[in-house]
Scaffold this motif. Sequence first.
Motif, PDB file in Angstrom:
ATOM      1  N   TYR A 217      20.533  16.507 -54.147  1.00 32.31           N
ATOM      2  CA  TYR A 217      20.109  16.001 -54.969  1.00 32.31           C
ATOM      3  C   TYR A 217      20.409  17.180 -56.401  1.00 32.31           C
ATOM      4  CZ  TYR A 217      15.773  19.242 -54.769  1.00 32.31           C
ATOM      5  OH  TYR A 217      15.006  20.559 -54.811  1.00 32.31           O
ATOM      6  N   ASN A 218      20.605  16.328 -57.531  1.00 30.89           N
ATOM      7  CA  ASN A 218      21.002  17.205 -58.765  1.00 30.89           C
ATOM      8  C   ASN A 218      22.179  17.805 -58.704  1.00 30.89           C
ATOM      9  OD1 ASN A 218      18.340  16.030 -59.588  1.00 30.89           O
ATOM     10  ND2 ASN A 218      17.631  18.405 -59.855  1.00 30.89           N
ATOM     11  N   ASN A 219      23.111  17.308 -57.938  1.00 31.07           N
ATOM     12  CA  ASN A 219      24.562  17.556 -57.952  1.00 31.07           C
ATOM     13  C   ASN A 219      25.391  16.804 -58.773  1.00 31.07           C
ATOM     14  OD1 ASN A 219      24.199  19.629 -55.758  1.00 31.07           O
ATOM     15  ND2 ASN A 219      23.513  17.975 -54.701  1.00 31.07           N
ATOM     16  N   SER A 220      26.563  17.545 -59.395  1.00 32.05           N
ATOM     17  CA  SER A 220      27.413  16.934 -60.361  1.00 32.05           C
ATOM     18  C   SER A 220      28.848  16.859 -59.845  1.00 32.05           C
ATOM     19  CB  SER A 220      27.219  17.348 -61.624  1.00 32.05           C
ATOM     20  OG  SER A 220      28.030  16.668 -62.662  1.00 32.05           O
ATOM     21  N   ALA A 221      29.583  15.692 -59.658  1.00 34.23           N
ATOM     22  CA  ALA A 221      31.345  15.763 -59.490  1.00 34.23           C
ATOM     23  C   ALA A 221      31.547  14.539 -60.282  1.00 34.23           C
ATOM     24  CB  ALA A 221      31.312  16.019 -58.169  1.00 34.23           C
ATOM     25  N   ASN A 222      32.842  14.430 -60.190  1.00 30.62           N
ATOM     26  CA  ASN A 222      33.759  13.311 -60.839  1.00 30.62           C
ATOM     27  C   ASN A 222      33.578  11.958 -59.698  1.00 30.62           C
ATOM     28  OD1 ASN A 222      35.043  11.994 -62.827  1.00 30.62           O
ATOM     29  ND2 ASN A 222      36.726  11.970 -61.339  1.00 30.62           N
ATOM     30  N   ILE A 223      33.752  12.379 -58.424  1.00 29.72           N
ATOM     31  CA  ILE A 223      33.587  11.565 -57.416  1.00 29.72           C
ATOM     32  C   ILE A 223      32.691  11.910 -56.255  1.00 29.72           C
ATOM     33  CG2 ILE A 223      35.203  10.184 -55.849  1.00 29.72           C
ATOM     34  CD1 ILE A 223      37.504  10.926 -57.520  1.00 29.72           C
ATOM     35  N   GLY A 224      31.862  11.131 -55.818  1.00 28.99           N
ATOM     36  CA  GLY A 224      31.014  11.560 -54.793  1.00 28.99           C
ATOM     37  C   GLY A 224      30.193  12.819 -54.999  1.00 28.99           C
ATOM     38  N   ALA A 225      29.428  12.651 -55.985  1.00 26.61           N
ATOM     39  CA  ALA A 225      28.561  13.558 -56.453  1.00 26.61           C
ATOM     40  C   ALA A 225      27.586  14.470 -55.371  1.00 26.61           C
ATOM     41  CB  ALA A 225      27.600  12.958 -57.588  1.00 26.61           C
ATOM     42  N   ALA A 226      27.073  13.362 -54.603  1.00 23.84           N
ATOM     43  CA  ALA A 226      26.120  13.974 -53.339  1.00 23.84           C
ATOM     44  C   ALA A 226      27.121  14.322 -52.149  1.00 23.84           C
ATOM     45  CB  ALA A 226      25.338  13.040 -52.865  1.00 23.84           C
ATOM     46  N   ILE A 227      27.955  13.191 -51.842  1.00 21.47           N
ATOM     47  CA  ILE A 227      28.866  13.718 -50.528  1.00 21.47           C
ATOM     48  C   ILE A 227      30.089  12.903 -50.977  1.00 21.47           C
ATOM     49  CG2 ILE A 227      29.395  13.053 -48.186  1.00 21.47           C
ATOM     50  CD1 ILE A 227      26.459  12.784 -47.645  1.00 21.47           C
ATOM     51  N   GLY A 228      31.353  13.545 -50.678  1.00 20.90           N
ATOM     52  CA  GLY A 228      32.410  13.168 -50.807  1.00 20.90           C
ATOM     53  C   GLY A 228      33.386  13.105 -49.412  1.00 20.90           C
ATOM     54  N   ALA A 229      33.697  11.849 -48.949  1.00 18.00           N
ATOM     55  CA  ALA A 229      34.348  11.799 -47.832  1.00 18.00           C
ATOM     56  C   ALA A 229      35.732  11.250 -47.771  1.00 18.00           C
ATOM     57  CB  ALA A 229      33.371  11.190 -46.661  1.00 18.00           C
ATOM     58  N   LEU A 230      36.516  12.207 -47.259  1.00 16.98           N
ATOM     59  CA  LEU A 230      37.972  11.998 -47.411  1.00 16.98           C
ATOM     60  C   LEU A 230      38.617  11.459 -46.046  1.00 16.98           C
ATOM     61  CD1 LEU A 230      39.629  14.455 -49.852  1.00 16.98           C
ATOM     62  CD2 LEU A 230      38.903  12.275 -50.451  1.00 16.98           C
ATOM     63  N   SER A 231      37.723  11.917 -45.057  1.00 18.21           N
ATOM     64  CA  SER A 231      38.099  11.700 -43.563  1.00 18.21           C
ATOM     65  C   SER A 231      36.961  12.064 -42.825  1.00 18.21           C
ATOM     66  CB  SER A 231      39.535  12.462 -43.201  1.00 18.21           C
ATOM     67  OG  SER A 231      38.975  13.781 -43.049  1.00 18.21           O
ATOM     68  N   GLY A 232      37.056  11.809 -41.436  1.00 21.09           N
ATOM     69  CA  GLY A 232      35.920  12.245 -40.566  1.00 21.09           C
ATOM     70  C   GLY A 232      35.010  11.214 -40.087  1.00 21.09           C
ATOM     71  N   ASN A 233      34.236  11.511 -38.878  1.00 22.34           N
ATOM     72  CA  ASN A 233      33.157  10.598 -38.212  1.00 22.34           C
ATOM     73  C   ASN A 233      31.930  11.582 -38.824  1.00 22.34           C
ATOM     74  OD1 ASN A 233      34.858   9.183 -36.828  1.00 22.34           O
ATOM     75  ND2 ASN A 233      35.156  10.926 -35.423  1.00 22.34           N
ATOM     76  N   ILE A 234      31.251  10.765 -39.464  1.00 24.06           N
ATOM     77  CA  ILE A 234      30.131  11.160 -40.199  1.00 24.06           C
ATOM     78  C   ILE A 234      28.835  10.476 -39.793  1.00 24.06           C
ATOM     79  CG2 ILE A 234      28.880  11.748 -42.232  1.00 24.06           C
ATOM     80  CD1 ILE A 234      31.705  11.773 -43.691  1.00 24.06           C
ATOM     81  N   LEU A 235      27.909  11.271 -39.418  1.00 25.16           N
ATOM     82  CA  LEU A 235      26.473  10.625 -38.861  1.00 25.16           C
ATOM     83  C   LEU A 235      25.303  11.318 -39.853  1.00 25.16           C
ATOM     84  CD1 LEU A 235      24.414   9.006 -37.151  1.00 25.16           C
ATOM     85  CD2 LEU A 235      24.529  11.085 -35.463  1.00 25.16           C
ATOM     86  N   ILE A 236      24.512  10.213 -40.434  1.00 28.03           N
ATOM     87  CA  ILE A 236      23.740  10.691 -41.381  1.00 28.03           C
ATOM     88  C   ILE A 236      22.317  10.130 -40.954  1.00 28.03           C
ATOM     89  CG2 ILE A 236      22.966  10.597 -43.876  1.00 28.03           C
ATOM     90  CD1 ILE A 236      25.833  10.474 -44.952  1.00 28.03           C
ATOM     91  N   ASP A 237      21.086  11.098 -40.825  1.00 25.11           N
ATOM     92  CA  ASP A 237      20.011  10.542 -40.133  1.00 25.11           C
ATOM     93  C   ASP A 237      18.961  11.372 -40.930  1.00 25.11           C
ATOM     94  OD1 ASP A 237      18.277   9.379 -38.447  1.00 25.11           O
ATOM     95  OD2 ASP A 237      18.382  11.283 -37.222  1.00 25.11           O
ATOM     96  N   HIS A 238      18.058  10.613 -41.566  1.00 21.78           N
ATOM     97  CA  HIS A 238      16.584  11.301 -42.258  1.00 21.78           C
ATOM     98  C   HIS A 238      17.075  12.173 -43.348  1.00 21.78           C
ATOM     99  CE1 HIS A 238      14.924   9.641 -38.727  1.00 21.78           C
ATOM    100  NE2 HIS A 238      13.723   9.435 -39.542  1.00 21.78           N
ATOM    101  N   VAL A 239      18.056  11.525 -44.207  1.00 22.84           N
ATOM    102  CA  VAL A 239      18.462  12.433 -45.330  1.00 22.84           C
ATOM    103  C   VAL A 239      17.970  11.803 -46.527  1.00 22.84           C
ATOM    104  CG1 VAL A 239      20.417  13.444 -46.572  1.00 22.84           C
ATOM    105  CG2 VAL A 239      20.427  13.520 -44.138  1.00 22.84           C
ATOM    106  N   LEU A 240      17.481  12.533 -47.743  1.00 24.37           N
ATOM    107  CA  LEU A 240      17.204  12.006 -48.973  1.00 24.37           C
ATOM    108  C   LEU A 240      18.337  12.490 -50.014  1.00 24.37           C
ATOM    109  CD1 LEU A 240      13.526  13.082 -49.312  1.00 24.37           C
ATOM    110  CD2 LEU A 240      14.398  10.829 -48.994  1.00 24.37           C
ATOM    111  N   ILE A 241      18.872  11.495 -50.693  1.00 24.01           N
ATOM    112  CA  ILE A 241      19.899  11.713 -51.408  1.00 24.01           C
ATOM    113  C   ILE A 241      19.406  10.738 -52.907  1.00 24.01           C
ATOM    114  CG2 ILE A 241      22.509  11.175 -52.011  1.00 24.01           C
ATOM    115  CD1 ILE A 241      22.835  10.973 -49.169  1.00 24.01           C
TER     116      ILE A 241
END
Length: 267
Positions: free
Chosen positions: A237-261
């Motif tokens: 939380y409270n992060n700042s960026a032009n693209i994908g302020a919380a998570i920016g993913a250009l590639s990969g296998n990503i598993l998200i479980d019980h995460v507050l964003i």
Amino acid sequence: IFNVPGEYEKIEYAIFFASDEDTVLVGPGTYHEELDFDSKSIRLISTDGADETIIVANFNQDGYGGVYEQEESVITIRDVTSNTAAVDGFTLEGGYGKGVNFEYFISVAADPQAFNDMMHNYIKSGGVAVINSSVTLSNLIIQSNIAKNFGAGIGLVDSYSTLENIIIENNNIPDTDALGGGGIAINGGVTSINNCIIRDNFVGLNMYQLNGGAGILCGFNFSDTPLELTLSNSEIYNNSANIGAAIGALSGNILIDHVLIYNNTGE
């Protein structure tokens, strides 16, 4: 076990004399150092935890009487592949991740050999820079670090990494040559992040505004095996960026479980 400051005045002295699978045990205090594991699978552990054991990199100890340039990561772990290195129970701050200008990054982005050489040898992260290693990072506060391009807080390049119980906050990649990963930047490898707080991190702009992932950046590489990330039981939380302020993913296998964003700012 190598004890600091009981046996060794500085952490870097204990690391120098330690060997693979040794433990460097650090008592409470503030240590003005930049540490390199020298490709050893060392366990760096504090006795009293992150609130009481602080490592400050790039500290000007000359009374500001001369020219001083901030230029080193707080901790560098490179080519630790035979066993697992570990860092547990510290606050890490004041680090600087070196990098390249954005034009150079663009010029090598399509060349696998040149790109990998850049990521392994010319781009570093501010707080903890992990390159081609197996590492466990736990019970840390990583704050107020800067990187030119990639991973102001933590940078993980082609590594097997476990991150547990870490606060990553107020880390910054300034405008001009920013790529991404204000909190954490991942390029290749396998990463597990559990029970972490990633907040108040910032990624600035570059000439094409191709910047992102103020909380976490999952970058690209040329490996035959895609990046893998498991993210669980965490807050971003409270992060700042032009693209994908919380998570920016250009590639990969990503598993998200019980995460507050929440409350992240970007386009």
